[in-house]
Scaffold this motif. Structure first.
Motif, PDB file in Angstrom:
ATOM      1  N   ILE A 244       0.846  -1.187   0.000  1.00 10.20           N
ATOM      2  CA  ILE A 244       0.000   0.000   0.000  1.00 10.20           C
ATOM      3  C   ILE A 244       0.885   1.241   0.000  1.00 10.20           C
ATOM      4  O   ILE A 244       1.721   1.427   0.888  1.00 10.20           O
ATOM      5  CB  ILE A 244      -0.939   0.004   1.218  1.00 10.20           C
ATOM      6  CG1 ILE A 244      -1.833  -1.242   1.212  1.00 10.20           C
ATOM      7  CG2 ILE A 244      -1.796   1.270   1.232  1.00 10.20           C
ATOM      8  CD1 ILE A 244      -2.661  -1.415   2.469  1.00 10.20           C
ATOM      9  N   GLN A 245       0.688   2.094  -1.007  1.00 12.12           N
ATOM     10  CA  GLN A 245       1.491   3.306  -1.145  1.00 12.12           C
ATOM     11  C   GLN A 245       0.599   4.541  -1.125  1.00 12.12           C
ATOM     12  O   GLN A 245      -0.426   4.580  -1.803  1.00 12.12           O
ATOM     13  CB  GLN A 245       2.267   3.297  -2.463  1.00 12.12           C
ATOM     14  CG  GLN A 245       3.257   2.162  -2.637  1.00 12.12           C
ATOM     15  CD  GLN A 245       3.911   2.192  -4.012  1.00 12.12           C
ATOM     16  OE1 GLN A 245       3.301   2.617  -4.991  1.00 12.12           O
ATOM     17  NE2 GLN A 245       5.155   1.752  -4.081  1.00 12.12           N
ATOM     18  N   VAL A 246       0.990   5.543  -0.361  1.00 16.53           N
ATOM     19  CA  VAL A 246       0.288   6.826  -0.380  1.00 16.53           C
ATOM     20  C   VAL A 246       0.804   7.618  -1.574  1.00 16.53           C
ATOM     21  O   VAL A 246       2.011   7.835  -1.711  1.00 16.53           O
ATOM     22  CB  VAL A 246       0.520   7.620   0.913  1.00 16.53           C
ATOM     23  CG1 VAL A 246      -0.156   8.982   0.836  1.00 16.53           C
ATOM     24  CG2 VAL A 246       0.007   6.835   2.115  1.00 16.53           C
ATOM     25  N   ILE A 247      -0.105   8.039  -2.464  1.00 15.78           N
ATOM     26  CA  ILE A 247       0.326   8.763  -3.657  1.00 15.78           C
ATOM     27  C   ILE A 247      -0.090  10.231  -3.641  1.00 15.78           C
ATOM     28  O   ILE A 247       0.448  11.036  -4.398  1.00 15.78           O
ATOM     29  CB  ILE A 247      -0.211   8.097  -4.947  1.00 15.78           C
ATOM     30  CG1 ILE A 247      -1.741   8.092  -4.955  1.00 15.78           C
ATOM     31  CG2 ILE A 247       0.344   6.684  -5.090  1.00 15.78           C
ATOM     32  CD1 ILE A 247      -2.333   7.732  -6.299  1.00 15.78           C
ATOM     33  N   ALA A 248      -1.035  10.579  -2.768  1.00 21.26           N
ATOM     34  CA  ALA A 248      -1.481  11.979  -2.729  1.00 21.26           C
ATOM     35  C   ALA A 248      -2.300  12.231  -1.467  1.00 21.26           C
ATOM     36  O   ALA A 248      -2.815  11.303  -0.842  1.00 21.26           O
ATOM     37  CB  ALA A 248      -2.311  12.320  -3.962  1.00 21.26           C
ATOM     38  N   ARG A 249      -2.381  13.494  -1.114  1.00 23.55           N
ATOM     39  CA  ARG A 249      -3.309  13.979  -0.088  1.00 23.55           C
ATOM     40  C   ARG A 249      -3.536  15.457  -0.366  1.00 23.55           C
ATOM     41  O   ARG A 249      -2.656  16.141  -0.876  1.00 23.55           O
ATOM     42  CB  ARG A 249      -2.811  13.735   1.329  1.00 23.55           C
ATOM     43  CG  ARG A 249      -1.579  14.473   1.715  1.00 23.55           C
ATOM     44  CD  ARG A 249      -1.254  14.452   3.216  1.00 23.55           C
ATOM     45  NE  ARG A 249      -1.793  13.356   3.944  1.00 23.55           N
ATOM     46  CZ  ARG A 249      -2.795  13.463   4.837  1.00 23.55           C
ATOM     47  NH1 ARG A 249      -3.359  14.639   5.032  1.00 23.55           N
ATOM     48  NH2 ARG A 249      -3.232  12.433   5.506  1.00 23.55           N
ATOM     49  N   PHE A 250      -4.726  15.947  -0.057  1.00 19.70           N
ATOM     50  CA  PHE A 250      -5.073  17.320  -0.380  1.00 19.70           C
ATOM     51  C   PHE A 250      -5.107  18.209   0.857  1.00 19.70           C
ATOM     52  O   PHE A 250      -5.007  19.432   0.744  1.00 19.70           O
ATOM     53  CB  PHE A 250      -6.427  17.364  -1.084  1.00 19.70           C
ATOM     54  CG  PHE A 250      -6.549  16.348  -2.181  1.00 19.70           C
ATOM     55  CD1 PHE A 250      -5.576  16.246  -3.161  1.00 19.70           C
ATOM     56  CD2 PHE A 250      -7.614  15.446  -2.222  1.00 19.70           C
ATOM     57  CE1 PHE A 250      -5.661  15.305  -4.172  1.00 19.70           C
ATOM     58  CE2 PHE A 250      -7.717  14.501  -3.229  1.00 19.70           C
ATOM     59  CZ  PHE A 250      -6.734  14.424  -4.202  1.00 19.70           C
ATOM     60  N   GLY A 251      -5.266  17.610   2.015  1.00 17.80           N
ATOM     61  CA  GLY A 251      -5.287  18.357   3.267  1.00 17.80           C
ATOM     62  C   GLY A 251      -3.967  18.258   4.001  1.00 17.80           C
ATOM     63  O   GLY A 251      -2.946  17.830   3.450  1.00 17.80           O
ATOM     64  N   LYS A 252      -3.998  18.633   5.269  1.00 19.82           N
ATOM     65  CA  LYS A 252      -2.817  18.580   6.119  1.00 19.82           C
ATOM     66  C   LYS A 252      -2.869  17.325   6.995  1.00 19.82           C
ATOM     67  O   LYS A 252      -3.902  16.685   7.125  1.00 19.82           O
ATOM     68  CB  LYS A 252      -2.758  19.827   6.994  1.00 19.82           C
ATOM     69  CG  LYS A 252      -2.741  21.136   6.212  1.00 19.82           C
ATOM     70  CD  LYS A 252      -2.817  22.320   7.152  1.00 19.82           C
ATOM     71  CE  LYS A 252      -2.864  23.633   6.372  1.00 19.82           C
ATOM     72  NZ  LYS A 252      -2.988  24.810   7.276  1.00 19.82           N
ATOM     73  N   ARG A 253      -1.769  16.999   7.588  1.00 16.19           N
ATOM     74  CA  ARG A 253      -1.746  15.897   8.541  1.00 16.19           C
ATOM     75  C   ARG A 253      -2.566  16.270   9.766  1.00 16.19           C
ATOM     76  O   ARG A 253      -2.587  17.427  10.193  1.00 16.19           O
ATOM     77  CB  ARG A 253      -0.302  15.574   8.962  1.00 16.19           C
ATOM     78  CG  ARG A 253       0.532  14.951   7.848  1.00 16.19           C
ATOM     79  CD  ARG A 253       0.067  13.542   7.569  1.00 16.19           C
ATOM     80  NE  ARG A 253       0.776  12.950   6.429  1.00 16.19           N
ATOM     81  CZ  ARG A 253       0.461  11.782   5.902  1.00 16.19           C
ATOM     82  NH1 ARG A 253      -0.563  11.080   6.389  1.00 16.19           N
ATOM     83  NH2 ARG A 253       1.139  11.310   4.874  1.00 16.19           N
ATOM     84  N   CYS A 254      -3.261  15.306  10.328  1.00 15.70           N
ATOM     85  CA  CYS A 254      -4.063  15.570  11.511  1.00 15.70           C
ATOM     86  C   CYS A 254      -3.930  14.422  12.494  1.00 15.70           C
ATOM     87  O   CYS A 254      -3.380  13.369  12.177  1.00 15.70           O
ATOM     88  CB  CYS A 254      -5.514  15.820  11.141  1.00 15.70           C
ATOM     89  SG  CYS A 254      -6.286  14.472  10.230  1.00 15.70           S
ATOM     90  N   GLU A 255      -4.446  14.614  13.689  1.00 11.37           N
ATOM     91  CA  GLU A 255      -4.274  13.643  14.767  1.00 11.37           C
ATOM     92  C   GLU A 255      -5.253  12.480  14.685  1.00 11.37           C
ATOM     93  O   GLU A 255      -5.002  11.410  15.219  1.00 11.37           O
ATOM     94  CB  GLU A 255      -4.420  14.343  16.118  1.00 11.37           C
ATOM     95  CG  GLU A 255      -3.353  15.392  16.380  1.00 11.37           C
ATOM     96  CD  GLU A 255      -3.540  16.080  17.708  1.00 11.37           C
ATOM     97  OE1 GLU A 255      -4.406  15.617  18.500  1.00 11.37           O
ATOM     98  OE2 GLU A 255      -2.838  17.067  17.981  1.00 11.37           O
TER      99      GLU A 255
END
Length: 414
Positions: free
Chosen positions: A99-110
Motif C-alpha cells: 500500500i502506497q500513499v500517492i497523494a493527499r489534499f489536506g494537512k496531517r491531523c491527529e
C-alpha cells in the motif's frame, strides 16, 4: 486581599456564563433550513422477484483487513487498486498487496475527528488520459497523475457557485469530452450531514466545464445528493438522493434536455454511489437496508417537521457548548464530540440490520437482479466497482477497515 477579589471574579464568571447561555439560546433559535412542511418517502419495494433475498454476497472475501479505514470509492488501473481513506490519504494497492500513499489534499491531523483539516477523499474515477480525478469533501476536485504523483486542483470547495460555497463535494463522473458531473451533498460539511437529513434538501448536481473551468448548477434541492453516474451514451446523468431512497435522472440530450425525472423510487435501502455494470446498466450500493421489517429514521421523521427541528435544536446547543469548551481548552475528547454529534456514523451504527444490498438496474431503471447477505457480513457498502478485466468487483465503504471483493461470475449479473 483574596476576599476583595472574590466579588468581582464571581461577577465576571456569572457575566460570562450569562453571555454563553444567551449565545447558546440564540443559536438554538437560529437553526435554518428546517422545513415546516412534511414530505413523503416512497415505501420500500418488496424483497421479491429480482429483489428476492439471496446469499450472493456471502461469496465475497475481505481484503487488507485492519490496514486502513473508509475506502469510500475505488478505481482500478493496470491491475492496481486506488482508493481514498479516512485521514485524507489517496493510496495505491499494488498487485503484491503493498500500500502506497500517492497523494493527499489536506494537512496531517491527529485523527478522523479533524476531518476538516486532513480532508476526506470520496468519489474517484480515471479520466481518458489515465489521470485519477478525486472529489474531496472538504477541499475540492483534484486530478492526480498516479505515476508522477503530481496533483492539480480543478475545483476549490471555497469557490462560490450560485451564491454559496461547495460544502460537501461527494461523487463524480467524467464525460468523454472531459466534463465532470459531481454532487455537492449539502449546505453543511460532511461531518454535520445529520443537519441535511433532518432539514430541508439543499444538495446539488453540478457540472465542471474543462474549457471554461467554470462550475454550473444542474439540479438543486436534492436531499443529500450522493452517487453520480453517466449513462452509456451520455444522454443523461444519474444522482442518488440518499434521504429519499431514489435516483434522479437529469437529461443531457434529446427532447427532454435540461429536464429531470425520477429514475427509480422506493429503493430497499439508502443509495450511495452508482457505477456502470459495463452492459448499459447500473450497479447501486444500498449502504443499509430499508425494508418492510426495518424502516430508517427518515421514513418516520419525514412526517414530523417539528420533531426534526427539536432534534436539531438539541444537537445544535450541545455542539455549541462543546465548541465553547473546545475553544478554551482544545483536546481530543471535545474534538471527537464535535465530530460525532451531527455525523451520520453514530446513527448508522445503531441500525439493527446493517447488511448491504446491491441492485442492478437496466438503462431504463428497471431492476434486473440484486445481491444480498445471508449472514450480514458485508455492511455499509458505498460503491461497487468492476475491475478493468471484468473479473472482480470491489466494494467500497465509508467505515469498513478493508475492502470486500467478489468475483463477477459469482454476482449473477444479467
Amino acid at each position: 486581599m483574596m476576599d476583595g477579589w472574590m466579588g468581582p471574579r464571581r461577577a465576571l464568571a456569572l457575566g460570562e456564563t450569562k453571555i454563553f447561555l444567551y449565545t447558546a439560546i440564540l443559536r438554538m433559535g437560529r437553526i435554518s433550513r428546517v422545513s415546516k412542511s412534511t414530505f413523503s418517502i416512497t415505501p420500500p419495494l418488496s424483497l421479491e422477484g429480482p429483489l428476492s433475498q439471496n446469499a450472493k454476497l456471502d461469496l465475497a472475501e475481505f481484503l487488507y483487513e485492519g490496514k486502513f479505514t473508509g475506502p469510500e470509492s475505488i478505481a482500478t488501473r493496470k491491475g492496481e487498486i486506488y482508493t481514498g481513506l479516512i485521514g485524507g490519504d489517496i493510496v495505491r494497492i499494488k498487485r503484491n498487496g503493498e500500500i502506497q500513499v500517492i497523494a493527499r489534499f489536506g494537512k496531517r491531523c491527529e485523527g478522523k475527528w479533524q476531518e476538516s483539516i486532513c480532508g476526506r477523499p470520496l468519489g474517484m474515477r480515471f479520466d481518458s488520459n489515465g489521470k485519477l480525478v478525486v472529489s474531496d469533501a472538504y477541499y475540492g476536485i483534484y486530478r492526480v497523475d498516479v505515476d508522477t504523483e503530481v496533483v492539480e486542483e480543478l475545483v476549490s470547495s471555497k469557490d462560490v457557485v450560485d451564491g454559496r460555497p461547495m460544502m460537501t463535494l461527494n461523487d463524480l463522473d467524467i464525460a468523454k469530452d472531459g466534463t465532470i458531473y459531481f454532487s455537492d451533498s449539502s449546505h453543511v460539511s460532511l461531518q454535520n450531514s445529520m443537519i441535511e437529513f433532518l432539514g430541508e434538501p439543499t444538495g446539488r448536481l453540478l457540472k465542471y466545464d474543462p474549457k471554461t473551468k467554470k462550475v454550473s448548477v444542474l439540479l438543486r434541492n436534492i436531499h443529500f445528493a450522493n452517487g453520480v453516474q453517466l449513462s452509456k451514451n451520455e444522454d443523461f446523468v444519474l444522482v442518488s438522493e440518499t434521504c429519499r431512497s431514489r435516483l434522479i435522472r437529469y437529461h443531457l440530450r434529446g427532447d427532454k434536455m435540461g429536464e429531470n425525472d425520477t429514475f427509480i423510487d422506493g429503493l430497499p435501502g439508502a443509495p450511495d454511489n452508482i457505477r456502470s455494470d459495463e452492459n448499459g446498466g447500473f450497479l447501486i450500493a444500498l449502504s443499509v437496508p430499508r425494508t418492510e421489517k426495518q424502516v430508517l429514521f427518515m421514513d418516520i421523521l419525514s412526517s414530523y417537521p417539528l420533531t426534526r427541528k427539536f432534534i436539531l435544536r438539541i444537537t445544535t446547543v450541545i455542539h455549541s457548548t462543546i465548541s465553547f469548551f473546545d475553544s478554551i481548552f482544545p483536546n481530543e475528547y471535545t474534538g471527537r464530540a464535535k465530530y460525532y454529534i451531527n455525523h451520520l456514523e453514530p446513527a448508522a451504527s445503531i441500525i439493527p440490520d446493517k447488511a448491504s444490498i446491491i441492485v442492478q438496474l437496466d438503462g431504463n431503471g428497471r431492476i434486473k437482479t440484486s445481491l444480498h447477505n445471508s449472514v450480514g457480513r458485508v455492511q455499509f457498502t458505498s460503491e461497487v466497482t468492476l475491475d478493468e478485466a471484468g473479473i472482480f468487483a470491489y466494494l467500497g465503504s465509508p467505515y469498513n477497515h478493508g475492502i470486500w471483493r467478489i468475483r463477477v461470475k459469482d454476482m449473477g449479473l444479467k
